[in-house]
Design a protein around this motif. Structure first.
Motif, PDB file in Angstrom:
ATOM      1  N   ALA A  87       3.715  -1.919   8.749  1.00 54.45           N
ATOM      2  CA  ALA A  87       5.069  -1.770   8.214  1.00 54.45           C
ATOM      3  C   ALA A  87       5.351  -2.900   7.236  1.00 54.45           C
ATOM      4  N   ARG A  88       4.698  -4.072   7.399  1.00 52.32           N
ATOM      5  CA  ARG A  88       4.752  -5.243   6.729  1.00 52.32           C
ATOM      6  C   ARG A  88       4.062  -4.759   5.105  1.00 52.32           C
ATOM      7  N   VAL A  89       3.014  -4.380   5.027  1.00 53.72           N
ATOM      8  CA  VAL A  89       2.421  -4.367   3.980  1.00 53.72           C
ATOM      9  C   VAL A  89       2.483  -2.779   3.267  1.00 53.72           C
ATOM     10  N   LEU A  90       3.056  -1.900   3.742  1.00 53.10           N
ATOM     11  CA  LEU A  90       3.438  -0.564   3.328  1.00 53.10           C
ATOM     12  C   LEU A  90       4.229  -0.678   2.111  1.00 53.10           C
ATOM     13  N   ARG A  91       4.277  -0.073   1.129  1.00 56.48           N
ATOM     14  CA  ARG A  91       5.377   0.120   0.119  1.00 56.48           C
ATOM     15  C   ARG A  91       6.634   0.915   0.483  1.00 56.48           C
ATOM     16  N   PRO A  92       7.823   0.528   0.515  1.00 59.68           N
ATOM     17  CA  PRO A  92       8.749   1.361   0.747  1.00 59.68           C
ATOM     18  C   PRO A  92       8.741   2.993   0.288  1.00 59.68           C
ATOM     19  N   TYR A 122       0.784  -1.159  -0.064  1.00 60.09           N
ATOM     20  CA  TYR A 122       0.064  -0.012  -0.067  1.00 60.09           C
ATOM     21  C   TYR A 122       0.867   1.241   0.168  1.00 60.09           C
ATOM     22  N   ASP A 123       0.328   2.268  -0.943  1.00 62.57           N
ATOM     23  CA  ASP A 123       1.271   3.628  -0.778  1.00 62.57           C
ATOM     24  C   ASP A 123       0.622   4.244   0.391  1.00 62.57           C
ATOM     25  N   LEU A 124      -0.560   4.170   1.147  1.00 64.63           N
ATOM     26  CA  LEU A 124      -0.880   4.855   2.224  1.00 64.63           C
ATOM     27  C   LEU A 124      -1.974   3.861   3.098  1.00 64.63           C
ATOM     28  N   ILE A 125      -1.651   4.109   4.440  1.00 65.24           N
ATOM     29  CA  ILE A 125      -2.678   3.516   5.402  1.00 65.24           C
ATOM     30  C   ILE A 125      -3.198   4.590   6.188  1.00 65.24           C
ATOM     31  N   MET A 126      -4.404   4.499   6.340  1.00 63.81           N
ATOM     32  CA  MET A 126      -5.254   5.338   7.216  1.00 63.81           C
ATOM     33  C   MET A 126      -5.921   4.484   8.617  1.00 63.81           C
ATOM     34  N   SER A 127      -5.219   5.030   9.699  1.00 57.35           N
ATOM     35  CA  SER A 127      -6.029   4.439  10.849  1.00 57.35           C
ATOM     36  C   SER A 127      -6.574   5.587  11.763  1.00 57.35           C
ATOM     37  N   VAL A 128      -7.709   5.711  11.544  1.00 54.72           N
ATOM     38  CA  VAL A 128      -8.437   7.038  12.013  1.00 54.72           C
ATOM     39  C   VAL A 128      -9.524   6.417  13.287  1.00 54.72           C
ATOM     40  N   ASP A 129      -9.017   6.996  14.609  1.00 54.77           N
ATOM     41  CA  ASP A 129      -9.615   6.762  15.969  1.00 54.77           C
ATOM     42  C   ASP A 129      -9.892   5.298  15.836  1.00 54.77           C
ATOM     43  N   VAL A 130      -8.770   4.301  15.676  1.00 52.52           N
ATOM     44  CA  VAL A 130      -9.118   2.820  15.796  1.00 52.52           C
ATOM     45  C   VAL A 130      -8.218   2.242  16.759  1.00 52.52           C
ATOM     46  N   MET A 131      -6.874   2.881  16.917  1.00 51.93           N
ATOM     47  CA  MET A 131      -5.903   2.317  17.681  1.00 51.93           C
ATOM     48  C   MET A 131      -6.348   2.231  19.360  1.00 51.93           C
ATOM     49  N   GLU A 132      -6.989   3.038  19.703  1.00 47.97           N
ATOM     50  CA  GLU A 132      -7.628   3.386  21.141  1.00 47.97           C
ATOM     51  C   GLU A 132      -8.395   1.979  21.512  1.00 47.97           C
ATOM     52  N   HIS A 133      -8.798   1.515  20.301  1.00 48.50           N
ATOM     53  CA  HIS A 133      -9.712   0.418  20.536  1.00 48.50           C
ATOM     54  C   HIS A 133      -8.934  -0.959  20.463  1.00 48.50           C
ATOM     55  N   ILE A 134      -7.642  -1.063  20.254  1.00 51.67           N
ATOM     56  CA  ILE A 134      -6.942  -2.370  20.310  1.00 51.67           C
ATOM     57  C   ILE A 134      -5.829  -2.376  21.260  1.00 51.67           C
TER      58      ILE A 134
END
Length: 274
Positions: free
Chosen positions: A145-150, A122-134
């Protein structure tokens, strides 16, 4: 009073018709300050790509699907994989976008961010108000980091530990019932991203004095009224005649202001090219 059941009930209602869903997205983007920050940063990042170059985006925890829709609508060269663990959210968002011109640009999939099956890159990952749930956020950042394109970027928007989730002190109960943590320390979030192999390039506090006041006027107070009785829907239009102009001005001031602290944080991190 919990915020999430009210949010879910609104989602069920607007899913009845595409026009309601589109109006709902517009209201979310207008009232919620996080949308002002996230959409601005998404535009800045995706505008770097030529319009003839395909771009892949992961909407990690898509929820209602408004950010996936925003990307697809504004960037015809983008394809979005929108994932979530809540199937009902995915079903409603999928049903909506299939009736719009951007339908082919978005794939809605069930996926758990702690055991992410998406392949990327992926060129861009969006995580919007998610991590506070995990709880296991380190596992999630490792998958990002694994799925992001360099050279690709991830945007993390989340409450901070400076009163995030509308917690004002250690003894206060969170206004948001589904959070596993009240918020992130900005430096600690940066450290976790670095440990996953992602380099923070932009870090800022959001919901400073202006934005926190807007949150109380535009979101918290109306939600408290709805939590007490849905009959308050009758008076909310009159309330917003007064509160909306003030709240939008406060949101605009927050975006333009460099906050020394705030109840939200947004971090943009990049996967090194080498």
């Amino acid at each position: 009073m919990d915020y999430d059941p009210i949010k879910d009930r609104m989602g069920r209602f607007v899913a009845r018709h595409p026009l309601l869903q589109r109006l709902f997205y517009g209201v979310l983007n207008m009232l919620f300050l996080r949308a002002w920050y996230v959409r601005r940063d998404v535009r800045r990042l995706l505008q770097r790509y030529p319009v003839t170059e395909p771009v892949r985006v992961l909407d990690a925890g898509t929820g209602f699907g408004q950010y996936a829709y925003f990307v697809a609508k504004n960037f015809p060269n983008a394809h979005v994989d929108a994932v979530d663990v809540k199937d009902i959210y995915l079903q409603r968002a999928r049903a909506f976008v299939e009736k719009t011109p951007v339908g082919p640009q978005i794939d809605f999939r069930h996926d758990d961010l702690t055991d992410l099956q998406a392949e990327g890159p992926y060129d861009l990952i969006m995580s919007v108000d998610v991590m506070e749930h995990i709880a296991d956020d380190r596992a999630v950042f490792g998958h990002f980091a694994r799925v992001l394109r360099p050279g690709g970027h991830v945007i993390i928007n989340t409450p901070s530990d400076q009163g995030g989730s509308d917690v004002q002190s250690e003894n206060d109960e969170s206004f948001i019932g589904e959070h596993v943590r009240d918020g992130y320390n900005l430096e600690a979030l940066e450290d976790k991203l670095r440990a996953a192999g992602l380099a923070p390039v932009v870090s800022r506090y959001t919901y400073g004095p202006y934005g926190a006041t807007a949150w109380r006027w535009l979101i918290k107070r109306p939600m408290q009224w709805l939590g007490a009785t849905w009959a308050s829907l009758v008076v909310l239009p009159l309330y917003y005649i007064v509160a909306l102009p003030i709240g939008l001005w406060l949101n605009a001031r927050d975006v333009a202001h460099e906050n020394e602290t705030g109840t939200g944080v947004i971090v943009i991190a990049q996967k090194p090219k080498n």
